[in-house]
Design a protein around this motif. Structure first.
Motif, PDB file in Angstrom:
ATOM      1  N   GLU A   1      -5.897  -5.340 -12.869  1.00  0.00           N
ATOM      2  CA  GLU A   1      -4.637  -4.924 -13.314  1.00  0.00           C
ATOM      3  C   GLU A   1      -4.012  -4.582 -11.806  1.00  0.00           C
ATOM      4  O   GLU A   1      -2.560  -4.226 -12.131  1.00  0.00           O
ATOM      5  CB  GLU A   1      -4.389  -3.877 -14.223  1.00  0.00           C
ATOM      6  CG  GLU A   1      -5.196  -2.584 -13.899  1.00  0.00           C
ATOM      7  CD  GLU A   1      -6.685  -2.455 -14.409  1.00  0.00           C
ATOM      8  OE1 GLU A   1      -7.642  -1.456 -14.150  1.00  0.00           O
ATOM      9  OE2 GLU A   1      -7.522  -3.627 -14.500  1.00  0.00           O
ATOM     10  N   GLY A   2      -4.420  -4.497 -10.916  1.00  0.00           N
ATOM     11  CA  GLY A   2      -3.352  -4.188  -9.566  1.00  0.00           C
ATOM     12  C   GLY A   2      -4.563  -3.157  -8.612  1.00  0.00           C
ATOM     13  O   GLY A   2      -5.317  -2.958  -8.880  1.00  0.00           O
TER      14      GLY A   2
ATOM     15  N   ALA B   1       0.823  -1.077   0.007  1.00  0.00           N
ATOM     16  CA  ALA B   1      -0.037   0.044  -0.056  1.00  0.00           C
ATOM     17  C   ALA B   1       0.817   1.064   0.105  1.00  0.00           C
ATOM     18  O   ALA B   1       0.721   2.336  -0.827  1.00  0.00           O
ATOM     19  CB  ALA B   1      -0.849  -0.061   1.045  1.00  0.00           C
ATOM     20  N   ARG B   2       1.894   1.211   0.815  1.00  0.00           N
ATOM     21  CA  ARG B   2       2.962   2.294   0.931  1.00  0.00           C
ATOM     22  C   ARG B   2       3.591   2.640  -0.528  1.00  0.00           C
ATOM     23  O   ARG B   2       3.753   3.740  -0.965  1.00  0.00           O
ATOM     24  CB  ARG B   2       3.906   2.083   1.959  1.00  0.00           C
ATOM     25  CG  ARG B   2       4.925   3.335   2.122  1.00  0.00           C
ATOM     26  CD  ARG B   2       5.886   3.101   3.419  1.00  0.00           C
ATOM     27  NE  ARG B   2       6.777   4.129   3.237  1.00  0.00           N
ATOM     28  CZ  ARG B   2       7.332   4.479   4.490  1.00  0.00           C
ATOM     29  NH1 ARG B   2       6.988   4.227   5.652  1.00  0.00           N
ATOM     30  NH2 ARG B   2       8.215   5.564   4.240  1.00  0.00           N
ATOM     31  N   GLY B   3       3.861   1.650  -1.205  1.00  0.00           N
ATOM     32  CA  GLY B   3       4.536   1.606  -2.662  1.00  0.00           C
ATOM     33  C   GLY B   3       3.457   2.243  -3.341  1.00  0.00           C
ATOM     34  O   GLY B   3       4.132   2.925  -4.557  1.00  0.00           O
ATOM     35  N   VAL B   4       2.163   1.881  -3.432  1.00  0.00           N
ATOM     36  CA  VAL B   4       1.060   2.415  -4.477  1.00  0.00           C
ATOM     37  C   VAL B   4       1.181   4.290  -3.936  1.00  0.00           C
ATOM     38  O   VAL B   4       1.375   4.866  -4.969  1.00  0.00           O
ATOM     39  CB  VAL B   4      -0.104   2.019  -4.180  1.00  0.00           C
ATOM     40  CG1 VAL B   4      -1.188   3.015  -5.080  1.00  0.00           C
ATOM     41  CG2 VAL B   4      -0.331   0.553  -4.566  1.00  0.00           C
ATOM     42  N   ILE B   5       1.343   4.525  -2.694  1.00  0.00           N
ATOM     43  CA  ILE B   5       1.372   5.895  -2.606  1.00  0.00           C
ATOM     44  C   ILE B   5       2.502   6.584  -2.995  1.00  0.00           C
ATOM     45  O   ILE B   5       2.691   7.889  -3.302  1.00  0.00           O
ATOM     46  CB  ILE B   5       1.095   6.166  -0.878  1.00  0.00           C
ATOM     47  CG1 ILE B   5      -0.323   5.515  -0.550  1.00  0.00           C
ATOM     48  CG2 ILE B   5       1.009   7.512  -0.769  1.00  0.00           C
ATOM     49  CD1 ILE B   5      -1.514   5.890  -1.332  1.00  0.00           C
ATOM     50  N   ASP B   6       4.046   5.739  -2.707  1.00  0.00           N
ATOM     51  CA  ASP B   6       5.221   6.344  -2.961  1.00  0.00           C
ATOM     52  C   ASP B   6       5.224   6.345  -4.607  1.00  0.00           C
ATOM     53  O   ASP B   6       5.944   7.538  -5.026  1.00  0.00           O
ATOM     54  CB  ASP B   6       6.058   5.377  -2.456  1.00  0.00           C
ATOM     55  CG  ASP B   6       6.349   5.563  -0.812  1.00  0.00           C
ATOM     56  OD1 ASP B   6       5.962   6.356  -0.451  1.00  0.00           O
ATOM     57  OD2 ASP B   6       7.008   4.364  -0.587  1.00  0.00           O
ATOM     58  N   LEU B   7       4.427   5.638  -5.418  1.00  0.00           N
ATOM     59  CA  LEU B   7       4.699   5.697  -7.020  1.00  0.00           C
ATOM     60  C   LEU B   7       3.887   6.922  -7.324  1.00  0.00           C
ATOM     61  O   LEU B   7       4.335   7.661  -8.217  1.00  0.00           O
ATOM     62  CB  LEU B   7       4.159   4.501  -7.585  1.00  0.00           C
ATOM     63  CG  LEU B   7       4.181   4.700  -9.000  1.00  0.00           C
ATOM     64  CD1 LEU B   7       5.797   4.706  -9.277  1.00  0.00           C
ATOM     65  CD2 LEU B   7       3.709   3.162  -9.312  1.00  0.00           C
ATOM     66  N   PHE B   8       2.757   7.299  -6.490  1.00  0.00           N
ATOM     67  CA  PHE B   8       1.932   8.365  -6.949  1.00  0.00           C
ATOM     68  C   PHE B   8       2.608   9.678  -6.678  1.00  0.00           C
ATOM     69  O   PHE B   8       2.806  10.560  -7.458  1.00  0.00           O
ATOM     70  CB  PHE B   8       0.595   8.315  -6.179  1.00  0.00           C
ATOM     71  CG  PHE B   8      -0.230   9.374  -6.023  1.00  0.00           C
ATOM     72  CD1 PHE B   8      -1.070   9.552  -7.162  1.00  0.00           C
ATOM     73  CD2 PHE B   8       0.063  10.659  -5.336  1.00  0.00           C
ATOM     74  CE1 PHE B   8      -1.965  10.531  -7.271  1.00  0.00           C
ATOM     75  CE2 PHE B   8      -0.972  11.469  -5.163  1.00  0.00           C
ATOM     76  CZ  PHE B   8      -1.955  11.844  -6.242  1.00  0.00           C
TER      77      PHE B   8
ATOM     78  N   ARG C   1      -0.687   8.330 -13.088  1.00  0.00           N
ATOM     79  CA  ARG C   1      -2.067   7.584 -13.539  1.00  0.00           C
ATOM     80  C   ARG C   1      -2.158   6.323 -13.436  1.00  0.00           C
ATOM     81  O   ARG C   1      -3.307   5.549 -13.435  1.00  0.00           O
ATOM     82  CB  ARG C   1      -2.246   7.935 -15.008  1.00  0.00           C
ATOM     83  CG  ARG C   1      -3.558   7.561 -15.777  1.00  0.00           C
ATOM     84  CD  ARG C   1      -3.768   7.881 -17.051  1.00  0.00           C
ATOM     85  NE  ARG C   1      -4.020   9.495 -17.291  1.00  0.00           N
ATOM     86  CZ  ARG C   1      -3.305  10.331 -17.726  1.00  0.00           C
ATOM     87  NH1 ARG C   1      -2.274   9.673 -18.463  1.00  0.00           N
ATOM     88  NH2 ARG C   1      -3.626  11.450 -17.946  1.00  0.00           N
ATOM     89  N   SER C   2      -1.017   5.720 -13.294  1.00  0.00           N
ATOM     90  CA  SER C   2      -0.604   4.018 -13.244  1.00  0.00           C
ATOM     91  C   SER C   2      -1.131   3.395 -12.013  1.00  0.00           C
ATOM     92  O   SER C   2      -1.789   2.357 -12.109  1.00  0.00           O
ATOM     93  CB  SER C   2       0.701   3.800 -13.437  1.00  0.00           C
ATOM     94  OG  SER C   2       1.332   3.983 -12.317  1.00  0.00           O
ATOM     95  N   VAL C   3      -1.536   4.304 -11.044  1.00  0.00           N
ATOM     96  CA  VAL C   3      -1.935   4.001  -9.819  1.00  0.00           C
ATOM     97  C   VAL C   3      -3.303   4.882  -9.506  1.00  0.00           C
ATOM     98  O   VAL C   3      -3.826   4.631  -8.188  1.00  0.00           O
ATOM     99  CB  VAL C   3      -0.854   4.032  -8.553  1.00  0.00           C
ATOM    100  CG1 VAL C   3       0.306   3.148  -8.672  1.00  0.00           C
ATOM    101  CG2 VAL C   3      -0.502   5.471  -8.365  1.00  0.00           C
TER     102      VAL C   3
END
Length: 154
Positions: free
Chosen positions: A135-136, A27-34, A47-49
């Motif tokens: 897709e994730g 979950a942290r990885g999704v936010i970090d990518l954002f 946009r990917s997340v």
């Protein structure tokens, strides 16, 4: 026939356990990518997340003390990022991550400080709701608070 029953039970347990594999670190990885995309001005990365019709909201108090909620969309946010002048540096510093997960739903709370061109601007908290898609995992709702008082400035 028994084989089919065992096979279906085995496959069912696999899919159930696959849902449980999403961790706080994921979950942290999704936010970090954002936020990587946010800081880099990379709307494709952001946009990917993000879910396609991501609603956004901001809660704040006006100078007169009126409590307000401003509604927006993920598209509005991406447009602001893509049209940000190059001489502007937006630095949102996340102070913590509080993660809750239940099956294919997650919530991430991130208190933050916002710095504009190296100067402290405001603080608040982001509340991200994430959901599992084929897709994730993607952000399906984002609401943040913004305030200038009671902020711990560095």
């Amino acid at each position: 026939m028994k084989f089919l029953v065992y096979l279906s039970l085995l496959l069912s347990s696999f899919f159930i356990s696959a849902q449980d594999n999403f961790t706080e670190a994921n979950a942290r990885g999704v936010i970090d990518l954002f936020f990587e995309g946010f800081h880099e001005g990379d709307t494709v990365k952001m946009r990917s997340v993000m879910a396609e019709n991501l609603p956004t909201q901001t809660v704040f108090a006006t100078k007169d003390g009126m409590n307000m909620i401003q509604d927006g969309t993920g598209s509005d946010l991406l447009k602001a990022i893509s049209t940000r002048p190059e001489d502007q540096n937006w630095d949102e510093r996340l102070l913590d991550y509080k993660v809750q997960i239940d099956g294919n739903l997650a919530h991430v709370w991130t208190p933050y400080e916002f710095w504009y061109n190296g100067q402290f601007s405001h603080c608040g908290a982001n509340a991200f709701t994430l959901a599992k898609f084929d897709e994730g995992w993607k952000i399906v709702h984002l609401i943040d608070s913004r305030r200038r008082s009671s902020c711990k400035e560095e």
